[in-house]
Design a protein around this motif. Structure first.
Motif, PDB file in Angstrom:
ATOM      1  N   PHE A  58     -12.683  -4.700  -1.830  1.00 38.22           N
ATOM      2  CA  PHE A  58     -12.989  -3.457  -1.139  1.00 38.22           C
ATOM      3  C   PHE A  58     -13.762  -3.800   0.117  1.00 38.22           C
ATOM      4  CE2 PHE A  58     -15.625   0.126   0.024  1.00 38.22           C
ATOM      5  CZ  PHE A  58     -14.750   1.192  -0.088  1.00 38.22           C
ATOM      6  N   PRO A  59     -13.338  -3.264   1.269  1.00 37.42           N
ATOM      7  CA  PRO A  59     -12.191  -2.411   1.544  1.00 37.42           C
ATOM      8  C   PRO A  59     -10.858  -3.059   1.183  1.00 37.42           C
ATOM      9  CG  PRO A  59     -13.730  -2.366   3.386  1.00 37.42           C
ATOM     10  CD  PRO A  59     -14.172  -3.470   2.478  1.00 37.42           C
ATOM     11  N   SER A  60      -9.814  -2.251   1.186  1.00 33.52           N
ATOM     12  CA  SER A  60      -8.497  -2.694   0.755  1.00 33.52           C
ATOM     13  C   SER A  60      -7.917  -3.743   1.694  1.00 33.52           C
ATOM     14  CB  SER A  60      -7.539  -1.502   0.699  1.00 33.52           C
ATOM     15  OG  SER A  60      -7.345  -0.980   2.012  1.00 33.52           O
ATOM     16  N   LEU A  61      -6.921  -4.453   1.173  1.00 28.34           N
ATOM     17  CA  LEU A  61      -6.231  -5.448   1.990  1.00 28.34           C
ATOM     18  C   LEU A  61      -5.632  -4.817   3.235  1.00 28.34           C
ATOM     19  CD1 LEU A  61      -5.847  -8.517   1.467  1.00 28.34           C
ATOM     20  CD2 LEU A  61      -3.515  -7.986   0.722  1.00 28.34           C
ATOM     21  N   SER A  62      -5.083  -3.612   3.105  1.00 30.76           N
ATOM     22  CA  SER A  62      -4.521  -2.918   4.269  1.00 30.76           C
ATOM     23  C   SER A  62      -5.593  -2.632   5.306  1.00 30.76           C
ATOM     24  CB  SER A  62      -3.857  -1.612   3.839  1.00 30.76           C
ATOM     25  OG  SER A  62      -2.763  -1.838   2.999  1.00 30.76           O
ATOM     26  N   SER A  63      -6.783  -2.258   4.844  1.00 33.20           N
ATOM     27  CA  SER A  63      -7.873  -1.982   5.779  1.00 33.20           C
ATOM     28  C   SER A  63      -8.196  -3.220   6.600  1.00 33.20           C
ATOM     29  CB  SER A  63      -9.118  -1.514   5.022  1.00 33.20           C
ATOM     30  OG  SER A  63      -8.862  -0.344   4.278  1.00 33.20           O
ATOM     31  N   TYR A  64      -8.159  -4.382   5.953  1.00 29.31           N
ATOM     32  CA  TYR A  64      -8.418  -5.641   6.662  1.00 29.31           C
ATOM     33  C   TYR A  64      -7.273  -6.003   7.609  1.00 29.31           C
ATOM     34  CZ  TYR A  64     -12.615  -7.035   4.070  1.00 29.31           C
ATOM     35  OH  TYR A  64     -13.887  -7.116   3.570  1.00 29.31           O
ATOM     36  N   HIS A  65      -6.066  -6.076   7.065  1.00 32.58           N
ATOM     37  CA  HIS A  65      -4.947  -6.592   7.853  1.00 32.58           C
ATOM     38  C   HIS A  65      -4.554  -5.653   8.990  1.00 32.58           C
ATOM     39  CE1 HIS A  65      -3.523  -9.498   4.468  1.00 32.58           C
ATOM     40  NE2 HIS A  65      -4.433 -10.035   5.246  1.00 32.58           N
ATOM     41  N   GLY A 199      -3.868  11.988   5.282  1.00 29.67           N
ATOM     42  CA  GLY A 199      -2.536  11.558   4.860  1.00 29.67           C
ATOM     43  C   GLY A 199      -2.221  10.142   5.290  1.00 29.67           C
ATOM     44  N   LEU A 200      -2.623   9.788   6.504  1.00 31.37           N
ATOM     45  CA  LEU A 200      -2.359   8.442   7.001  1.00 31.37           C
ATOM     46  C   LEU A 200      -3.149   7.406   6.215  1.00 31.37           C
ATOM     47  CD1 LEU A 200      -0.882   6.858   9.276  1.00 31.37           C
ATOM     48  CD2 LEU A 200      -2.977   7.095  10.624  1.00 31.37           C
ATOM     49  N   ALA A 201      -4.416   7.697   5.914  1.00 33.98           N
ATOM     50  CA  ALA A 201      -5.236   6.760   5.148  1.00 33.98           C
ATOM     51  C   ALA A 201      -4.638   6.518   3.766  1.00 33.98           C
ATOM     52  CB  ALA A 201      -6.667   7.285   5.036  1.00 33.98           C
ATOM     53  N   ARG A 202      -4.187   7.577   3.112  1.00 34.05           N
ATOM     54  CA  ARG A 202      -3.557   7.405   1.797  1.00 34.05           C
ATOM     55  C   ARG A 202      -2.263   6.616   1.908  1.00 34.05           C
ATOM     56  NH1 ARG A 202      -4.942  12.885   1.131  1.00 34.05           N
ATOM     57  NH2 ARG A 202      -2.769  13.455   1.553  1.00 34.05           N
ATOM     58  N   TYR A 203      -1.449   6.943   2.891  1.00 34.07           N
ATOM     59  CA  TYR A 203      -0.143   6.301   3.046  1.00 34.07           C
ATOM     60  C   TYR A 203      -0.283   4.807   3.327  1.00 34.07           C
ATOM     61  CZ  TYR A 203       4.560   5.430   4.850  1.00 34.07           C
ATOM     62  OH  TYR A 203       5.812   4.911   5.065  1.00 34.07           O
ATOM     63  N   LEU A 204      -1.265   4.454   4.147  1.00 34.02           N
ATOM     64  CA  LEU A 204      -1.461   3.050   4.531  1.00 34.02           C
ATOM     65  C   LEU A 204      -2.454   2.329   3.631  1.00 34.02           C
ATOM     66  CD1 LEU A 204      -1.572   3.352   8.437  1.00 34.02           C
ATOM     67  CD2 LEU A 204       0.380   2.786   6.979  1.00 34.02           C
ATOM     68  N   ASP A 205      -3.034   3.024   2.657  1.00 31.58           N
ATOM     69  CA  ASP A 205      -4.030   2.453   1.747  1.00 31.58           C
ATOM     70  C   ASP A 205      -5.237   1.921   2.520  1.00 31.58           C
ATOM     71  OD1 ASP A 205      -5.208   1.714  -0.670  1.00 31.58           O
ATOM     72  OD2 ASP A 205      -4.300  -0.284  -0.642  1.00 31.58           O
ATOM     73  N   ILE A 206      -5.736   2.725   3.423  1.00 38.97           N
ATOM     74  CA  ILE A 206      -6.961   2.412   4.157  1.00 38.97           C
ATOM     75  C   ILE A 206      -8.092   3.192   3.493  1.00 38.97           C
ATOM     76  CG2 ILE A 206      -8.159   2.579   6.371  1.00 38.97           C
ATOM     77  CD1 ILE A 206      -5.333   2.432   7.661  1.00 38.97           C
ATOM     78  N   ASN A 207      -9.045   2.487   2.890  1.00 40.19           N
ATOM     79  CA  ASN A 207     -10.057   3.169   2.081  1.00 40.19           C
ATOM     80  C   ASN A 207     -11.491   2.982   2.565  1.00 40.19           C
ATOM     81  OD1 ASN A 207     -10.519   0.540   1.293  1.00 40.19           O
ATOM     82  ND2 ASN A 207      -9.824   0.816  -0.826  1.00 40.19           N
ATOM     83  N   HIS A 208     -11.659   2.451   3.763  1.00 37.59           N
ATOM     84  CA  HIS A 208     -13.011   2.367   4.339  1.00 37.59           C
ATOM     85  C   HIS A 208     -12.844   2.199   5.843  1.00 37.59           C
ATOM     86  CE1 HIS A 208     -17.007   0.744   5.385  1.00 37.59           C
ATOM     87  NE2 HIS A 208     -17.426   1.398   4.326  1.00 37.59           N
ATOM     88  N   ALA A 209     -12.936   3.306   6.572  1.00 34.00           N
ATOM     89  CA  ALA A 209     -12.683   3.239   8.008  1.00 34.00           C
ATOM     90  C   ALA A 209     -13.228   4.461   8.712  1.00 34.00           C
ATOM     91  CB  ALA A 209     -11.177   3.122   8.291  1.00 34.00           C
ATOM     92  N   GLY A 210     -13.590   4.248   9.970  1.00 35.71           N
ATOM     93  CA  GLY A 210     -13.914   5.345  10.861  1.00 35.71           C
ATOM     94  C   GLY A 210     -12.759   5.523  11.826  1.00 35.71           C
ATOM     95  N   PHE A 211     -12.065   6.638  11.732  1.00 32.76           N
ATOM     96  CA  PHE A 211     -10.925   6.933  12.605  1.00 32.76           C
ATOM     97  C   PHE A 211     -11.408   7.668  13.844  1.00 32.76           C
ATOM     98  CE2 PHE A 211      -8.829   6.171   8.634  1.00 32.76           C
ATOM     99  CZ  PHE A 211      -7.528   5.788   8.935  1.00 32.76           C
TER     100      PHE A 211
END
Length: 264
Positions: A58-65, A199-211
């Motif tokens: 955590f954060p997710s792999l998607s959040s990192y990559h 919706g975008l965060a769920r779809y991309l599996d981003i679980n810790h971010a400031g958009f």
């Protein structure tokens, strides 16, 4: 629940966390292998932790990559929701790339360093010489349409929740709070912007971010997201972030203990 953090400051509000310095990772391999979650590793650690030790991070792999730099991020966003991404060109900093920009783009426009945050490495390009100076500093050119906005929206996602949303308004080109922008909580936040981010965060599996979101004539545009974002925008934001993270990692009723041990 066994939790190990590599960043104690990001997990101050999470109970029962053990801290291990990132550079000492391999000295604690058995502990890492037995953990339920590994929290906030450095980017260079994630391949070993995820692919070798098979651990949840955590954060997710998607959040990192996807959040690693603006090139990776923008290309993903252009694929996921192209109608919500400002017109953007990513090209080389050689003569071909410069000619491409001069042939296709009109001044002024925004140029960014591909690895930057908090408003640093963001430039308003108003003439050819400024473009040449920017190209001299960068190996990759990232230029984006200048949107007609005076403020932008920060939407904070932690776990599967939006924990905060607020406007940021600067006195000049940049709206970032770290660059002197001020927080505006007196203005309504458009529902379509929140729905887009959620919706975008769920779809991309981003679980810790400031958009960061711009709204032009009611239409939201994702400017970028930051995996490691500032938390000084509104009062009690750090507490809200910690509570949402605990709900995501531990469930709705985390343990009451707040002890944190430290490993050298």
């Amino acid at each position: 629940m066994k939790l190990i953090t590599f960043d104690p400051f990001r997990t101050l509000g999470t109970p029962g966390v053990r801290y291990i310095k990132p550079e000492h990772m391999n000295q604690h391999r058995e502990e890492l292998a037995g953990a339920d979650w590994l929290l906030f590793p450095a980017y260079w650690q994630i391949n070993s932790l995820h692919y070798v030790l098979k651990k949840r991070i955590f954060p997710s792999l998607s959040s990192y990559h996807l959040g690693h730099d603006k090139v990776e991020m923008t290309r993903a966003l252009q694929t996921a929701c192209p109608e919500h991404v400002p017109e953007t060109l990513i090209t080389s900093s050689d003569s071909y790339g410069i000619s491409q920009i001069l042939d296709l783009w009109n001044f002024p426009f925004v140029a960014k360093s591909v690895k930057s945050s908090q408003g640093m490495g963001v430039y308003l390009i108003e003439n050819r010489q400024q473009l040449m100076d920017y190209a001299e500093r960068e190996s990759v050119l990232y230029v984006q349409k200048l949107l007609p906005i005076v403020r932008d929206l920060r939407v904070v996602v932690v776990g599967d929740e939006i924990v905060a949303s607020y406007w940021r308004e600067g006195s000049g080109f940049l709206n970032n709070v770290s660059q002197g922008g001020r927080v505006r909580t007196d203005l309504p936040v458009p529902d379509n912007a929140l729905s887009l981010v959620s919706g975008l965060a769920r779809y991309l599996d981003i679980n810790h971010a400031g958009f960061d979101v711009a709204v032009v004539d009611g239409h939201p545009y994702i400017l970028e997201f930051n995996r490691l974002f500032g938390n000084t925008g509104i009062p009690d934001l750090p507490k809200a972030i910690a509570a949402a993270m605990n709900r995501y990692l531990l469930g709705p009723e985390p343990p009451s203990s707040s002890d944190t041990s430290v490993s050298a």
